[in-house]
Design a protein around this motif. Structure first.
Motif, mmCIF file in Angstrom:
data_model
loop_
_atom_site.group_PDB
_atom_site.id
_atom_site.type_symbol
_atom_site.label_atom_id
_atom_site.label_comp_id
_atom_site.label_asym_id
_atom_site.label_seq_id
_atom_site.Cartn_x
_atom_site.Cartn_y
_atom_site.Cartn_z
ATOM 1 N N VAL A 238 31.230 0.179 -21.374
ATOM 2 C CA VAL A 238 32.005 1.231 -20.711
ATOM 3 C C VAL A 238 31.859 2.554 -21.454
ATOM 4 O O VAL A 238 31.629 3.611 -20.846
ATOM 5 C CB VAL A 238 33.487 0.819 -20.607
ATOM 6 C CG1 VAL A 238 34.345 2.004 -20.175
ATOM 7 C CG2 VAL A 238 33.645 -0.339 -19.630
ATOM 8 N N LEU A 239 31.977 2.517 -22.777
ATOM 9 C CA LEU A 239 31.843 3.735 -23.567
ATOM 10 C C LEU A 239 30.438 4.324 -23.431
ATOM 11 O O LEU A 239 30.270 5.549 -23.294
ATOM 12 C CB LEU A 239 32.158 3.449 -25.035
ATOM 13 C CG LEU A 239 33.610 3.074 -25.350
ATOM 14 C CD1 LEU A 239 33.771 2.738 -26.830
ATOM 15 C CD2 LEU A 239 34.563 4.204 -24.957
ATOM 16 N N ALA A 240 29.429 3.463 -23.474
ATOM 17 C CA ALA A 240 28.050 3.947 -23.334
ATOM 18 C C ALA A 240 27.818 4.564 -21.960
ATOM 19 O O ALA A 240 27.131 5.588 -21.835
ATOM 20 C CB ALA A 240 27.069 2.805 -23.571
ATOM 21 N N ASN A 241 28.396 3.946 -20.917
ATOM 22 C CA ASN A 241 28.255 4.507 -19.574
ATOM 23 C C ASN A 241 28.934 5.868 -19.461
ATOM 24 O O ASN A 241 28.391 6.790 -18.839
ATOM 25 C CB ASN A 241 28.851 3.543 -18.544
ATOM 26 C CG ASN A 241 28.045 2.272 -18.402
ATOM 27 O OD1 ASN A 241 26.854 2.234 -18.722
ATOM 28 N ND2 ASN A 241 28.685 1.207 -17.953
ATOM 29 N N LEU A 242 30.113 5.993 -20.050
ATOM 30 C CA LEU A 242 30.818 7.273 -20.000
ATOM 31 C C LEU A 242 30.028 8.366 -20.717
ATOM 32 O O LEU A 242 29.899 9.492 -20.213
ATOM 33 C CB LEU A 242 32.212 7.126 -20.624
ATOM 34 C CG LEU A 242 33.223 6.293 -19.836
ATOM 35 C CD1 LEU A 242 34.500 6.105 -20.647
ATOM 36 C CD2 LEU A 242 33.543 6.957 -18.505
ATOM 37 N N VAL A 243 29.499 8.039 -21.883
ATOM 38 C CA VAL A 243 28.720 9.036 -22.635
ATOM 39 C C VAL A 243 27.443 9.388 -21.875
ATOM 40 O O VAL A 243 27.058 10.567 -21.785
ATOM 41 C CB VAL A 243 28.401 8.505 -24.042
ATOM 42 C CG1 VAL A 243 27.440 9.442 -24.767
ATOM 43 C CG2 VAL A 243 29.684 8.346 -24.853
ATOM 44 N N HIS A 244 26.786 8.380 -21.323
ATOM 45 C CA HIS A 244 25.560 8.629 -20.556
ATOM 46 C C HIS A 244 25.836 9.531 -19.366
ATOM 47 O O HIS A 244 25.122 10.521 -19.138
ATOM 48 C CB HIS A 244 24.972 7.304 -20.074
ATOM 49 C CG HIS A 244 23.940 7.461 -18.995
ATOM 50 N ND1 HIS A 244 22.605 7.640 -19.258
ATOM 51 C CD2 HIS A 244 24.064 7.487 -17.630
ATOM 52 C CE1 HIS A 244 21.934 7.760 -18.121
ATOM 53 N NE2 HIS A 244 22.797 7.677 -17.121
ATOM 54 N N ASN A 245 26.858 9.212 -18.592
ATOM 55 C CA ASN A 245 27.158 9.995 -17.399
ATOM 56 C C ASN A 245 27.572 11.418 -17.748
ATOM 57 O O ASN A 245 27.223 12.361 -17.036
ATOM 58 C CB ASN A 245 28.245 9.299 -16.581
ATOM 59 C CG ASN A 245 27.771 7.969 -16.016
ATOM 60 O OD1 ASN A 245 26.585 7.777 -15.756
ATOM 61 N ND2 ASN A 245 28.685 7.027 -15.842
ATOM 62 N N ALA A 246 28.305 11.564 -18.857
ATOM 63 C CA ALA A 246 28.662 12.905 -19.303
ATOM 64 C C ALA A 246 27.407 13.679 -19.719
ATOM 65 O O ALA A 246 27.252 14.871 -19.399
ATOM 66 C CB ALA A 246 29.654 12.832 -20.462
ATOM 67 N N GLY A 247 26.491 13.018 -20.434
ATOM 68 C CA GLY A 247 25.252 13.672 -20.834
ATOM 69 C C GLY A 247 24.396 14.069 -19.644
ATOM 70 O O GLY A 247 23.816 15.165 -19.613
ATOM 71 N N LEU A 248 24.339 13.193 -18.632
ATOM 72 C CA LEU A 248 23.569 13.506 -17.432
ATOM 73 C C LEU A 248 24.183 14.690 -16.689
ATOM 74 O O LEU A 248 23.469 15.554 -16.164
ATOM 75 C CB LEU A 248 23.508 12.279 -16.525
ATOM 76 C CG LEU A 248 22.371 12.216 -15.504
ATOM 77 C CD1 LEU A 248 21.020 12.213 -16.203
ATOM 78 C CD2 LEU A 248 22.514 10.981 -14.629
#
Length: 398
Positions: A238-248
Motif C-alpha cells: 500500500v505504501l509503495a503504491n501510494l508513493v508510486h502514484n504520487a510520483g507519477l
C-alpha cells in the motif's frame, strides 16, 4: 404517520454517494500502482536518452564533466559550496574517480533501461545524473534539466512492473527480489552511504533520504522473503503504491508545467507573435545539420508562420486538455512530431528524446499494450527464425 422531508433524504443520499466515491478512489490509489506501462516507457525513455548521450560524448567526457574541462574542480567546488548541489565527483579530483563515476553512470543507465534490480539501479542512475550535471552546470540544456528532475522522480515509482527483467524474474521465480544480486547491490550501496555519512560528504537532507531508502528497501526484502503473504507485505504494498502514484502524478504535473510555461513565455515574445520565430534558428550554422532542408523550410513564410503559431497553440492548450482523452491524444501526437522535427531540423536529438520520453507518460494504455504486443511478436518471430535457421544449418553440417 409523518414522512421525512425530501431535502434531507436527498442530502443523505448525496453524502452516501460521495463517501462511496471517496472510498473507491482511496482503494484505487492505494490498491495498485497506476500507469504501469506509462511508467515503464518513462523509465526506458529517460535511461536510454542518458545512456546514448554518455556513449556519444564518451571521447569528450573529460572536457565536459572531468578534470580536462574549462570548468575546473576548484570552480565547481566553490559553486557547490554555495548552492549545496549534490555530486559525488566532488569527493575527489582524481582522474580515476571521475572515470569510475562515468563508467558506473553508463552501466546504471543500461541496467535501468533493461529493468534489472530497478529500485537499486534507479538510485545509482539518479546519483550519476546529478553528479555529472552538477559538476559542470553550464554543459546542459532544457533536455538535461528534464532528465535531472525525472531521475529523482523515477526512484519513487514502481516502473518495472512490465517490460523489465524484474517483471520476468517475478513471473519465473515468484518474486522480483529473488536471488542474491539484490542484497549484494544494496550492501554495496549501504557501504557507500555509510562512507558518505562518516566523512560528512552528504548534506543532512540527502543523508536522511538515502538512509530512509536503504532501510525501507531492506525491510521490503526481509518481508518479501520471510512473510510474502503476511500483513507486513500488504502494508508495504500500500505504501509503495501510494508513493508510486504520487510520483507519477508529479511527473504528469511537471510535463504540464513545462508546456504551460514554455507556451505562455512564447506568447510574450514579439517573434512568436508575428509568426517568424522559427525562421531565425533555421539560419544559424549551429542548428543546421541539414542546410538544404533548413533552407527549404525557411524559404516558405507561410510554413514558418503556421509552425510558429501551431507550436504556441499546442503548448498552451495541452495542459487544459489532459482530461479530454481524444483531444489530449491528438495534441500529444502533435507534440511528439514537433520534437521529432526539432531533432532532425535543429540537430537536438537528446533534447527531443527527453521530451518525447516525458510526453509518453500521457500515452493511452491500450496503445502501449498494442505496441508491446507488436514488439514482442516481432522479436519472437525473429528469434524463432534465427533458431530455426541455426537448427537447419546444424542439420546440414552435422
Amino acid at each position: 404517520m409523518r414522512r421525512a422531508p425530501v431535502a434531507p433524504r436527498a442530502a443523505a443520499r448525496a453524502a452516501a454517494r460521495a463517501r462511496a466515491a471517496a472510498g473507491r478512489a482511496v482503494a484505487q490509489v492505494s490498491g495498485r500502482a497506476l500507469g504501469p506501462y506509462q511508467s515503464a516507457v518513462v523509465r526506458i525513455g529517460f535511461s536510454a536518452t542518458w545512456l546514448f548521450f554518455l556513449l556519444r560524448e564518451f571521447p569528450n567526457r573529460g572536457e565536459l564533466y572531468g578534470p580536462d574541462g574549462p570548468w575546473s574542480f576548484g570552480l565547481a567546488e566553490r559553486l557547490i559550496a554555495s548552492n549545496h548541489a549534490f555530486s559525488v565527483l566532488m569527493w575527489s579530483d582524481s582522474g580515476l574517480w571521475f572515470q569510475t563515476v562515468y563508467a558506473v553512470s553508463v552501466l546504471s543507465s543500461l541496467l535501468l533501461m533493461l529493468g534489472w534490480r530497478t529500485r537499486a539501479t534507479s538510485v545509482v542512475f539518479m546519483v550519476g545524473v546529478l553528479s555529472l550535471q552538477n559538476r559542470s552546470v553550464f554543459m546542459g540544456d532544457g533536455g538535461d534539466n528534464v532528465i535531472h528532475l525525472m531521475a529523482i522522480y523515477l526512484v519513487l515509482t514502481r516502473c518495472a512492473q512490465v517490460w523489465s527483467l524484474d517483471a520476468r524474474r517475478a513471473r519465473l521465480r515468484g518474486s522480483a527480489s529473488a536471488g542474491a544480486a539484490g542484497p549484494v547491490l544494496w550492501g554495496v550501496l549501504g557501504v557507500l552511504f555509510a562512507y558518505g555519512a562518516v566523512t560528512e560528504r552528504f548534506s543532512y537532507g540527502w543523508l536522511a533520504a538515502f538512509a530512509a531508502l536503504w532501510v525501507v528497501c531492506a525491510l521490503w526484502w526481509m518481508v518479501d522473503r520471510y512473510e510474502p503473504e503476511g500483513e507486513g507485505r500488504a502494508v508495504l504494498d500500500v505504501l509503495a503504491n501510494l508513493v508510486h502514484n504520487a510520483g507519477l502524478l508529479v511527473i504528469m504535473a511537471e510535463v504540464c508545467l513545462i508546456y504551460a510555461t514554455a507556451g505562455w513565455y512564447k506568447i510574450q515574445g514579439s517573434r512568436w507573435q508575428d509568426g517568424t520565430a522559427l525562421y531565425y534558428p533555421l539560419g544559424l550554422d549551429y542548428f543546421m545539420p541539414w542546410p538544404g532542408l533548413s533552407g527549404v523550410l525557411a524559404g516558405s513564410g507561410t510554413l514558418v508562420m503556421l509552425l510558429s503559431y501551431g507550436t504556441v497553440a499546442v503548448q498552451v492548450a495541452f495542459p487544459f486538455t489532459v482530461f479530454n482523452r481524444r483531444i489530449k491524444n491528438v495534441l500529444l501526437a502533435l507534440m511528439m512530431l514537433e520534437h521529432a522535427g526539432i531533432a532532425v531540423l535543429l540537430g537536438l536529438p537528446f533534447f527531443s528524446l527527453a521530451m518525447i520520453a516525458a510526453d509518453a507518460v500521457f500515452l493511452p494504455t491500450a496503445f502501449l499494450v498494442w505496441l508491446g504486443a507488436r514488439a514482442s511478436g516481432v522479436a519472437g518471430r525473429r528469434w524463432a527464425a534465427a533458431a530455426g535457421g541455426g537448427g537447419s544449418q546444424r542439420a546440414l553440417t552435422g
